[in-house]
Design a protein around this motif. Sequence first.
Motif, PDB file in Angstrom:
ATOM      1  N   UNK A   6      41.890  40.681  41.981  1.00  0.00           N
ATOM      2  CA  UNK A   6      40.704  40.544  42.831  1.00  0.00           C
ATOM      3  C   UNK A   6      39.401  40.546  42.035  1.00  0.00           C
ATOM      4  N   UNK A   7      39.460  40.932  40.757  1.00  0.00           N
ATOM      5  CA  UNK A   7      38.238  40.943  39.956  1.00  0.00           C
ATOM      6  C   UNK A   7      37.978  39.574  39.340  1.00  0.00           C
ATOM      7  N   UNK A   8      38.955  38.703  39.396  1.00  0.00           N
ATOM      8  CA  UNK A   8      38.844  37.418  38.725  1.00  0.00           C
ATOM      9  C   UNK A   8      38.445  36.305  39.702  1.00  0.00           C
ATOM     10  N   UNK A   9      37.796  35.282  39.157  1.00  0.00           N
ATOM     11  CA  UNK A   9      37.424  34.158  40.014  1.00  0.00           C
ATOM     12  C   UNK A   9      38.669  33.324  40.306  1.00  0.00           C
ATOM     13  N   UNK A  10      38.653  32.601  41.398  1.00  0.00           N
ATOM     14  CA  UNK A  10      39.790  31.753  41.754  1.00  0.00           C
ATOM     15  C   UNK A  10      40.928  32.511  42.385  1.00  0.00           C
ATOM     16  N   UNK A  26      30.428  44.604  36.742  1.00  0.00           N
ATOM     17  CA  UNK A  26      31.578  44.138  37.540  1.00  0.00           C
ATOM     18  C   UNK A  26      31.159  43.555  38.879  1.00  0.00           C
ATOM     19  N   UNK A  27      29.916  43.688  39.261  1.00  0.00           N
ATOM     20  CA  UNK A  27      29.367  43.123  40.498  1.00  0.00           C
ATOM     21  C   UNK A  27      30.152  43.574  41.717  1.00  0.00           C
ATOM     22  N   UNK A  28      30.556  44.829  41.763  1.00  0.00           N
ATOM     23  CA  UNK A  28      31.223  45.378  42.930  1.00  0.00           C
ATOM     24  C   UNK A  28      32.687  45.020  43.055  1.00  0.00           C
TER      25      UNK A  28
END
Length: 148
Positions: A38-42, A29-31
């Motif tokens: 908030x875990x998703x790009x964009x 999950x890279x933190x």
Amino acid sequence: MKLHTLKPAEGSTKTNKRLGRGQGSGGSTAGRGHKGAQSRSGNAKKSGFEGGQMPLQRRVPKFGFKNNNKEYFKAVNLDALEGLAEKVKSTTLSLAVLIENGVVGKNDKVKVLGRGELKAKVSVEAHAFSASATQAIEKVGGTATTVK
């Protein structure tokens, strides 16, 4: 000691966590935690967004009204004019004199009101005068001139 031998104090610096570089560096999950916006790009939440809570700009009511057709005057009383006449030692109190001495702003429309007492014989320029102010100015021998 030389410039090339300078180093930070022992233990004062840390190496940055290199996220998103495989299992050994913060995991899959890279933190960012699991799932969610908030875990998703964009992801970029709107300014003022408070997580679904009613935002401040909608909680606080709007109030007041400003009539665009009404003329708003800055009130100047006779006692203020009396003090200014003593300070300036002039027989004419024009709008320029009032602005220079900080009695009114340069964009203000001035209305002279009748509070206080006027002893000095002065000619006053303003956008409007109350009846009592005009009477008091003329009583001591001055003039009340209306300016557009």
